[in-house]
Design a protein around this motif. Structure first.
Motif, PDB file in Angstrom:
ATOM      1  N   ARG A   7       0.836  -1.204   0.000  1.00 11.80           N
ATOM      2  CA  ARG A   7       0.000   0.000   0.000  1.00 11.80           C
ATOM      3  C   ARG A   7       0.869   1.252   0.000  1.00 11.80           C
ATOM      4  O   ARG A   7       0.624   2.187  -0.767  1.00 11.80           O
ATOM      5  N   ARG A   9       3.967   1.535  -1.048  1.00 13.54           N
ATOM      6  CA  ARG A   9       4.653   1.640  -2.341  1.00 13.54           C
ATOM      7  C   ARG A   9       3.713   2.187  -3.404  1.00 13.54           C
ATOM      8  O   ARG A   9       4.101   3.022  -4.217  1.00 13.54           O
ATOM      9  N   ARG A  10       2.503   1.694  -3.410  1.00 14.46           N
ATOM     10  CA  ARG A  10       1.541   2.172  -4.415  1.00 14.46           C
ATOM     11  C   ARG A  10       1.308   3.667  -4.267  1.00 14.46           C
ATOM     12  O   ARG A  10       1.251   4.392  -5.257  1.00 14.46           O
ATOM     13  N   LEU A  11       1.168   4.133  -3.029  1.00 13.99           N
ATOM     14  CA  LEU A  11       0.994   5.569  -2.794  1.00 13.99           C
ATOM     15  C   LEU A  11       2.217   6.356  -3.263  1.00 13.99           C
ATOM     16  O   LEU A  11       2.094   7.379  -3.947  1.00 13.99           O
ATOM     17  N   TYR A  13       4.672   5.451  -5.418  1.00 14.35           N
ATOM     18  CA  TYR A  13       4.872   5.367  -6.860  1.00 14.35           C
ATOM     19  C   TYR A  13       3.835   6.215  -7.595  1.00 14.35           C
ATOM     20  O   TYR A  13       4.123   6.839  -8.606  1.00 14.35           O
ATOM     21  N   GLY A  14       2.606   6.238  -7.100  1.00 19.29           N
ATOM     22  CA  GLY A  14       1.531   7.001  -7.730  1.00 19.29           C
ATOM     23  C   GLY A  14       1.778   8.499  -7.707  1.00 19.29           C
ATOM     24  O   GLY A  14       1.302   9.229  -8.576  1.00 19.29           O
ATOM     25  N   ARG A  15       2.526   8.978  -6.723  1.00 20.25           N
ATOM     26  CA  ARG A  15       2.846  10.402  -6.661  1.00 20.25           C
ATOM     27  C   ARG A  15       3.831  10.799  -7.757  1.00 20.25           C
ATOM     28  O   ARG A  15       3.829  11.930  -8.221  1.00 20.25           O
ATOM     29  N   HIS A  17       4.294   9.033 -10.788  1.00 20.43           N
ATOM     30  CA  HIS A  17       3.694   8.763 -12.107  1.00 20.43           C
ATOM     31  C   HIS A  17       2.317   8.182 -11.849  1.00 20.43           C
ATOM     32  O   HIS A  17       2.208   7.076 -11.324  1.00 20.43           O
ATOM     33  N   GLY A  18       1.274   8.902 -12.192  1.00 16.11           N
ATOM     34  CA  GLY A  18      -0.086   8.465 -11.906  1.00 16.11           C
ATOM     35  C   GLY A  18      -0.443   7.142 -12.555  1.00 16.11           C
ATOM     36  O   GLY A  18       0.281   6.635 -13.411  1.00 16.11           O
ATOM     37  N   PRO A  19      -1.558   6.582 -12.140  1.00 19.75           N
ATOM     38  CA  PRO A  19      -1.987   5.285 -12.690  1.00 19.75           C
ATOM     39  C   PRO A  19      -2.318   5.384 -14.178  1.00 19.75           C
ATOM     40  O   PRO A  19      -2.720   6.438 -14.667  1.00 19.75           O
ATOM     41  N   SER A  21      -4.571   3.564 -17.165  1.00 20.64           N
ATOM     42  CA  SER A  21      -5.692   2.656 -17.396  1.00 20.64           C
ATOM     43  C   SER A  21      -5.219   1.449 -18.192  1.00 20.64           C
ATOM     44  O   SER A  21      -4.458   1.568 -19.150  1.00 20.64           O
ATOM     45  N   LEU A 108      10.350   5.733 -12.836  1.00 26.13           N
ATOM     46  CA  LEU A 108       9.049   6.362 -13.048  1.00 26.13           C
ATOM     47  C   LEU A 108       9.184   7.856 -13.348  1.00 26.13           C
ATOM     48  O   LEU A 108       8.418   8.403 -14.143  1.00 26.13           O
TER      49      LEU A 108
END
Length: 115
Positions: A7, A9-11, A13-15, A17-19, A21, A108
């Motif tokens: 969780r 890491r996902r937060l 990494y998302g900052r 480079h966004g998700p 689709s 990223l």
């Protein structure tokens, strides 16, 4: 504890480079090696639920039995070296250093935005 690590890491990494689709796209899941296949199977199921047009698994090394088990779950499975007996992924690499969070963040940061 591992779920919390994922969780976080996902937060992080998302900052950087966004998700992106996965719906109606060709998605390639890449791994340097697969032993039991449990993590890859979970990844395949998670991506499949997002509606990709095609899902491809590309792996460096894996047991032949694991590749056989994953084939029905993906549209295509590519493995450079499938063998039995297998042992551990690391024995097939001269340098099997861990990819750190900093390595991922740096990659990223220079990745182009998704179109």
């Amino acid at each position: 504890a591992q779920l919390e690590v994922l969780r976080q890491r996902r937060l992080a990494y998302g900052r950087v480079h966004g998700p992106i689709s996965r719906a109606d796209r060709v998605v390639i899941l890449v791994d340097d090696g697969i032993a039991t296949g449990a993590s890859m199977e979970a990844a395949i199921k998670a991506i499949r639920a997002q509606g990709p047009r095609r899902l491809i698994v590309a792996v460096g090394v894996a047991p032949t039995s694991t590749i056989a088990r994953l084939r029905p779950l993906a549209d295509w499975v590519v493995c450079l070296h499938a063998t039995e007996p297998f042992g551990a992924v690391g024995r097939f690499y001269e340098d099997f250093s861990e990819v750190t969070d900093d390595d991922v963040m740096a990659a990223l940061a220079v990745a182009p935005p998704a179109s």
